[in-house]
Write an enzyme that holds these catalytic residues in place. Structure first.
Site, short mmCIF file in Angstrom:
data_model
loop_
_atom_site.label_atom_id
_atom_site.label_comp_id
_atom_site.label_asym_id
_atom_site.label_seq_id
_atom_site.Cartn_x
_atom_site.Cartn_y
_atom_site.Cartn_z
N GLU A 31 4.07 -5.07 6.55
CA GLU A 31 3.77 -6.46 6.31
C GLU A 31 3.69 -6.62 4.82
OE1 GLU A 31 1.28 -9.82 8.59
OE2 GLU A 31 0.15 -8.08 7.93
N ASP A 183 11.80 -4.93 -8.45
CA ASP A 183 10.55 -4.62 -7.76
C ASP A 183 10.51 -3.16 -7.33
OD1 ASP A 183 8.01 -5.25 -6.90
OD2 ASP A 183 8.66 -6.17 -5.03
P1 ADP Z 1 8.79 -7.24 1.71
O1 ADP Z 1 9.75 -8.12 0.99
O2 ADP Z 1 7.91 -8.00 2.63
O3 ADP Z 1 8.05 -6.32 0.81
P2 ADP Z 1 10.36 -4.92 2.54
O4 ADP Z 1 11.84 -5.03 2.68
O5 ADP Z 1 9.86 -4.23 1.32
O6 ADP Z 1 9.71 -6.37 2.69
O7 ADP Z 1 9.78 -4.18 3.81
C1 ADP Z 1 8.39 -4.03 3.99
C2 ADP Z 1 8.09 -2.67 4.60
O8 ADP Z 1 8.75 -2.54 5.86
C3 ADP Z 1 8.59 -1.50 3.77
O9 ADP Z 1 7.67 -1.11 2.79
C4 ADP Z 1 8.77 -0.42 4.84
O10 ADP Z 1 7.53 0.19 5.17
C5 ADP Z 1 9.23 -1.22 6.05
N1 ADP Z 1 10.72 -1.22 6.10
C6 ADP Z 1 11.56 -2.08 5.49
N2 ADP Z 1 12.85 -1.78 5.75
C7 ADP Z 1 12.84 -0.68 6.53
C8 ADP Z 1 13.86 0.15 7.15
N3 ADP Z 1 15.16 -0.12 7.00
N4 ADP Z 1 13.45 1.22 7.86
C9 ADP Z 1 12.15 1.48 8.04
N5 ADP Z 1 11.15 0.76 7.51
C10 ADP Z 1 11.47 -0.32 6.76
MG MG Z 2 8.61 -4.70 -0.29
#
Ligand code: ADP
Ligand code: MG
Length: 400
Positions: A31, A183
């Protein structure tokens, strides 16, 4: 809590017709500020020869564009469905539910950049994306990873080299596309210590180099820069204590998106022509975090505090020079900010409680610190590029 997650999952599945036939949500895995991410089973997994044809699939009907969602519809029209990525995807996918409060242009930007970066090594690809009114979902291959806090303290120097090699491989390809990630931080680089593989995710703040630039004083020649600075300084040189009450200097606006503690000095100094080097600084902060065994390493509430933290390490003299590069004056009376600061080596020894007599860094650690210094270089033009980083001896250590 548990039931509210369940409720959100139900709601998401009801938002998109046909979702339940495609994916089975398993659990919430992340999240963030901009999204909620779920782990799901890709139900096509059992039926790969019959690969899904979005053209013929009647569950994939993009809703008609309305008002501000017109922009979004353009994305969806160009967004495709990446057969190539899909074919390589195994059983699990990550479903990224982007918050409806994100602006359509922002979401469009993230999806477009991800699409541009398809095929880049160590960058998590996009399988597809879909929208229902204001709700957009991106589908990515699921990448198994551990929580940074659970492994960073145990990393040996070769472990660090392998981790960073993977991160810099991703950065090199992202940067070669002229894209800044903006980021870089541990939660956006998913790493699996067992397989020692990592992927870069979250292009929510990413942008094309030069996109947001206004001509910046930092890129004037030194003579011009000095003249502008002198003029600005004259306008504000009336004696005052602390923050000037009526600041007559022209205000500066620059993109400062990113995460506290990982922002490069030029971002903090509001340089308007920011380059891919801002990501290198942030990657340096990750290495400093690992080597000092402290997370978060920097913990400031705002940009001024962030500058103070950096200044505590680098000292007044170097900070003043760095500020001048960006047309800023750096002055402080804070007693803990010395004139020449500390070496990164001494910071690491101190934070790992090895600063006693006869204790020092190993040769491997010294190599890592030398590399760290080139990433956390205050002057972005002297900072290592991702490409150069990959040929540095420290990152080559990850190859043997
Ligand atoms: P936000 O923009 O909300 O930070 P993210 O793309 O960084 O979204 O994703 C949030 C979290 O979801 C990541 O820190 C990771 O733990 C999990 N996550 C995102 N993409 C993947 C993926 N392809 N495989 C597994 N976990 C993921
Ligand atoms: Mg993120």
């Amino acid at each position: 809590e548990e039931s509210s997650i369940q409720r959100d999952m139900e709601k998401l599945q009801d938002t998109f017709p046909g979702f339940r036939q495609k994916y089975r949500l398993i659990k919430r895995i992340g999240e963030g500020t901009f999204s909620t991410v779920y782990k799901a089973i890709d139900l096509d997994y059992w039926d790969y020869d019959n690969s899904w044809d979005p053209e013929k699939d009647d569950t994939f009907v993009p809703p008609r564009p309305v008002g501000k969602y017109k922009t979004m519809q353009c994305v969806m029209d160009r967004l495709w469905f990446d057969e190539e990525v899909k074919r390589k995807t195994r059983k699990y996918v990550a479903v990224k539910k982007i918050y409806v409060t994100s602006s359509p242009t922002r979401i469009l930007n993230e999806l477009e950049l991800l699409h541009d970066l398809r095929g880049c090594e160590a960058v998590c690809p996009l399988i597809t994306a879909f929208r229902s009114t204001d709700q957009v979902c991106a589908i990515l291959p699921y990448f198994r990873h551990a929580d940074f806090r659970d492994y960073f303290r145990k990393m040996t120097v070769p472990d660090m080299a392998i981790y960073l090699r993977s991160l810099f491989t991703a950065l090199a390809s992202v940067h070669s596309h002229g894209i800044l990630h903006r980021d870089i931080k541990p939660t956006n680089f998913l790493y699996d210590p067992d397989s020692r593989r990592g992927v870069l995710v979250d292009f929510g703040l990413a942008e094309r180099e030069g996109y947001d630039c206004k001509p910046c004083i930092c890129h004037d020649d030194p003579v011009q820069r000095k003249a502008k600075l002198r003029a600005a300084h004259l306008a504000s040189s009336a004696p005052h204590n602390g923050y000037p009450r009526e600041d007559t200097r022209p205000s500066r606006r620059a993109n400062r998106a990113g995460t506290r503690g990982f922002r490069a000095p030029e971002v903090l100094f509001k340089c308007t022509e920011q380059t891919t080097k801002i990501d290198i600084w942030s990657a340096g902060v990750i290495l400093l975090t690992i080597m000092s065994r402290r997370f978060p390493f920097f913990n400031s509430a705002d940009d001024v505090e962030a500058l103070i933290e950096i200044a505590t390490i680098f000292g007044q003299k170097r900070m003043r020079a760095a500020a001048l590069l960006h047309g800023c004056m750096f002055e402080t009376t804070i007693p803990t900010i010395g004139s020449s600061g500390f070496s990164l080596e001494s910071i690491i020894l101190w934070s790992t409680q090895r600063d006693g007599p006869g204790k020092g860094l190993s040769d491997e650690e010294k190599l890592a610190v030398e590399f760290l210094g080139k990433c956390m270089e205050l002057d972005p033009s002297k900072r290592l590029s991702a490409e150069d980083a990959l040929s540095h001896e420290f990152l080559r250590m990850g190859l043997d």
